[in-house]
Motif scaffolding. Structure first.
Motif, PDB file in Angstrom:
ATOM      1  N   GLN A 109       1.937 -18.129  14.679  1.00  0.00           N
ATOM      2  CA  GLN A 109       0.654 -17.973  14.008  1.00  0.00           C
ATOM      3  C   GLN A 109       0.855 -18.374  12.563  1.00  0.00           C
ATOM      4  O   GLN A 109       1.930 -18.167  12.003  1.00  0.00           O
ATOM      5  CB  GLN A 109       0.160 -16.529  14.077  1.00  0.00           C
ATOM      6  CG  GLN A 109      -0.161 -16.068  15.456  1.00  0.00           C
ATOM      7  CD  GLN A 109      -0.716 -14.650  15.452  1.00  0.00           C
ATOM      8  OE1 GLN A 109      -0.722 -13.967  14.445  1.00  0.00           O
ATOM      9  NE2 GLN A 109      -1.197 -14.220  16.605  1.00  0.00           N
ATOM     10  N   LYS A 110      -0.182 -18.966  11.966  1.00  0.00           N
ATOM     11  CA  LYS A 110      -0.034 -19.388  10.581  1.00  0.00           C
ATOM     12  C   LYS A 110      -1.329 -19.187   9.815  1.00  0.00           C
ATOM     13  O   LYS A 110      -2.396 -19.029  10.394  1.00  0.00           O
ATOM     14  CB  LYS A 110       0.395 -20.847  10.502  1.00  0.00           C
ATOM     15  CG  LYS A 110      -0.608 -21.820  11.076  1.00  0.00           C
ATOM     16  CD  LYS A 110      -0.103 -23.230  10.983  1.00  0.00           C
ATOM     17  CE  LYS A 110      -1.110 -24.180  11.595  1.00  0.00           C
ATOM     18  NZ  LYS A 110      -0.684 -25.554  11.532  1.00  0.00           N
ATOM     19  N   GLU A 111      -1.205 -19.178   8.512  1.00  0.00           N
ATOM     20  CA  GLU A 111      -2.367 -19.110   7.638  1.00  0.00           C
ATOM     21  C   GLU A 111      -3.184 -20.388   7.817  1.00  0.00           C
ATOM     22  O   GLU A 111      -2.608 -21.485   7.931  1.00  0.00           O
ATOM     23  CB  GLU A 111      -1.922 -19.033   6.172  1.00  0.00           C
ATOM     24  CG  GLU A 111      -1.351 -17.706   5.764  1.00  0.00           C
ATOM     25  CD  GLU A 111      -2.433 -16.662   5.571  1.00  0.00           C
ATOM     26  OE1 GLU A 111      -3.562 -17.005   5.172  1.00  0.00           O
ATOM     27  OE2 GLU A 111      -2.141 -15.494   5.845  1.00  0.00           O
ATOM     28  N   PRO A 112      -4.511 -20.305   7.830  1.00  0.00           N
ATOM     29  CA  PRO A 112      -5.335 -21.510   7.971  1.00  0.00           C
ATOM     30  C   PRO A 112      -5.074 -22.552   6.882  1.00  0.00           C
ATOM     31  O   PRO A 112      -5.240 -23.749   7.106  1.00  0.00           O
ATOM     32  CB  PRO A 112      -6.769 -20.981   7.882  1.00  0.00           C
ATOM     33  CG  PRO A 112      -6.670 -19.542   8.257  1.00  0.00           C
ATOM     34  CD  PRO A 112      -5.314 -19.098   7.815  1.00  0.00           C
ATOM     35  N   VAL A 113      -4.629 -22.114   5.710  1.00  0.00           N
ATOM     36  CA  VAL A 113      -4.379 -23.043   4.613  1.00  0.00           C
ATOM     37  C   VAL A 113      -3.221 -23.997   4.931  1.00  0.00           C
ATOM     38  O   VAL A 113      -3.114 -25.063   4.345  1.00  0.00           O
ATOM     39  CB  VAL A 113      -4.131 -22.264   3.299  1.00  0.00           C
ATOM     40  CG1 VAL A 113      -2.775 -21.601   3.296  1.00  0.00           C
ATOM     41  CG2 VAL A 113      -4.298 -23.143   2.080  1.00  0.00           C
ATOM     42  N   ASP A 147       5.252 -28.881   3.348  1.00  0.00           N
ATOM     43  CA  ASP A 147       5.280 -30.344   3.277  1.00  0.00           C
ATOM     44  C   ASP A 147       4.081 -30.950   3.985  1.00  0.00           C
ATOM     45  O   ASP A 147       3.805 -30.606   5.130  1.00  0.00           O
ATOM     46  CB  ASP A 147       6.573 -30.854   3.919  1.00  0.00           C
ATOM     47  CG  ASP A 147       6.608 -32.360   4.080  1.00  0.00           C
ATOM     48  OD1 ASP A 147       6.292 -33.065   3.109  1.00  0.00           O
ATOM     49  OD2 ASP A 147       6.952 -32.826   5.178  1.00  0.00           O
ATOM     50  N   GLU A 148       3.387 -31.853   3.298  1.00  0.00           N
ATOM     51  CA  GLU A 148       2.297 -32.635   3.895  1.00  0.00           C
ATOM     52  C   GLU A 148       2.641 -34.111   3.942  1.00  0.00           C
ATOM     53  O   GLU A 148       1.855 -34.910   4.436  1.00  0.00           O
ATOM     54  CB  GLU A 148       1.014 -32.481   3.076  1.00  0.00           C
ATOM     55  CG  GLU A 148       0.409 -31.116   3.108  1.00  0.00           C
ATOM     56  CD  GLU A 148      -0.823 -31.032   2.239  1.00  0.00           C
ATOM     57  OE1 GLU A 148      -1.875 -30.634   2.763  1.00  0.00           O
ATOM     58  OE2 GLU A 148      -0.740 -31.358   1.046  1.00  0.00           O
ATOM     59  N   GLY A 197       6.913 -21.755  -7.572  1.00  0.00           N
ATOM     60  CA  GLY A 197       6.106 -20.862  -8.384  1.00  0.00           C
ATOM     61  C   GLY A 197       4.629 -21.199  -8.337  1.00  0.00           C
ATOM     62  O   GLY A 197       4.116 -21.712  -7.351  1.00  0.00           O
ATOM     63  N   ALA A 198       3.941 -20.925  -9.426  1.00  0.00           N
ATOM     64  CA  ALA A 198       2.495 -21.131  -9.495  1.00  0.00           C
ATOM     65  C   ALA A 198       2.106 -22.594  -9.274  1.00  0.00           C
ATOM     66  O   ALA A 198       1.058 -22.886  -8.705  1.00  0.00           O
ATOM     67  CB  ALA A 198       1.961 -20.650 -10.840  1.00  0.00           C
ATOM     68  N   GLU A 199       2.954 -23.524  -9.700  1.00  0.00           N
ATOM     69  CA  GLU A 199       2.665 -24.951  -9.526  1.00  0.00           C
ATOM     70  C   GLU A 199       2.608 -25.336  -8.051  1.00  0.00           C
ATOM     71  O   GLU A 199       1.914 -26.273  -7.666  1.00  0.00           O
ATOM     72  CB  GLU A 199       3.700 -25.819 -10.239  1.00  0.00           C
ATOM     73  CG  GLU A 199       3.622 -25.762 -11.745  1.00  0.00           C
ATOM     74  CD  GLU A 199       4.300 -24.517 -12.323  1.00  0.00           C
ATOM     75  OE1 GLU A 199       5.076 -23.842 -11.606  1.00  0.00           O
ATOM     76  OE2 GLU A 199       4.034 -24.203 -13.482  1.00  0.00           O
ATOM     77  N   PHE A 204      -3.634 -26.469  -3.266  1.00  0.00           N
ATOM     78  CA  PHE A 204      -4.468 -25.775  -2.298  1.00  0.00           C
ATOM     79  C   PHE A 204      -5.753 -25.264  -2.934  1.00  0.00           C
ATOM     80  O   PHE A 204      -5.735 -24.801  -4.068  1.00  0.00           O
ATOM     81  CB  PHE A 204      -3.712 -24.575  -1.705  1.00  0.00           C
ATOM     82  CG  PHE A 204      -2.477 -24.952  -0.953  1.00  0.00           C
ATOM     83  CD1 PHE A 204      -2.546 -25.321   0.377  1.00  0.00           C
ATOM     84  CD2 PHE A 204      -1.243 -24.941  -1.585  1.00  0.00           C
ATOM     85  CE1 PHE A 204      -1.412 -25.664   1.075  1.00  0.00           C
ATOM     86  CE2 PHE A 204      -0.094 -25.291  -0.899  1.00  0.00           C
ATOM     87  CZ  PHE A 204      -0.176 -25.649   0.438  1.00  0.00           C
ATOM     88  N   PRO A 205      -6.867 -25.312  -2.199  1.00  0.00           N
ATOM     89  CA  PRO A 205      -8.088 -24.688  -2.713  1.00  0.00           C
ATOM     90  C   PRO A 205      -7.981 -23.175  -2.554  1.00  0.00           C
ATOM     91  O   PRO A 205      -7.601 -22.679  -1.497  1.00  0.00           O
ATOM     92  CB  PRO A 205      -9.182 -25.273  -1.815  1.00  0.00           C
ATOM     93  CG  PRO A 205      -8.493 -25.662  -0.562  1.00  0.00           C
ATOM     94  CD  PRO A 205      -7.077 -25.999  -0.936  1.00  0.00           C
ATOM     95  N   GLY A 206      -8.254 -22.432  -3.582  1.00  0.00           N
ATOM     96  CA  GLY A 206      -8.163 -20.976  -3.514  1.00  0.00           C
ATOM     97  C   GLY A 206      -6.726 -20.488  -3.496  1.00  0.00           C
ATOM     98  O   GLY A 206      -5.806 -21.200  -3.887  1.00  0.00           O
TER      99      GLY A 206
END
Length: 98
Positions: free
Chosen positions: A14-18, A53-54, A68-70, A75-77
């Motif tokens: 299972q994974k996060e939709p993002v 990775d995309e 980190g934050a970068e 990602f949106p949101g």
């Protein structure tokens, strides 16, 4: 940005939709010796990083990744990601400092 070598993949039931459209890689960050062309030695437990990775990096690929934050910026949101594959390295020219 740091450089590392892909040493494996993470398979999720299972994974996060993002995370749709990408995958999670196990990456071993480079040490100073790898910049000079040394082979990738096994690191101690806990030294590898999970990277989203995309771009399609495969086993043995050299990649550049941000942490980190970068890492969450593409990602949106909100996204639960600690590291993001920013590039696949084709060639590296390194001259050690004197």
């Amino acid at each position: 940005m740091r450089l590392g070598t892909v040493i494996g993949r993470v398979t999720l039931t299972q994974k996060e939709p993002v995370y749709t459209g990408g995958r999670l890689l196990i990456v071993q960050p480079w040490t100073r010796a790898q910049f000079a062309g040394a082979k990738v030695p096994p690191l101690p437990k806990g030294s590898s990083v999970i990277v989203y990775d995309e771009l399609g990096a495969g086993l043995g690929s050299a990649i550049g990744f941000t942490e980190g934050a970068e890492a969450a910026q593409p990602f949106p949101g909100d996204a639960p990601v600690d590291a993001y594959c920013a590039c696949i390295v084709d060639q590296l020219a390194y001259t050690p400092p004197r």
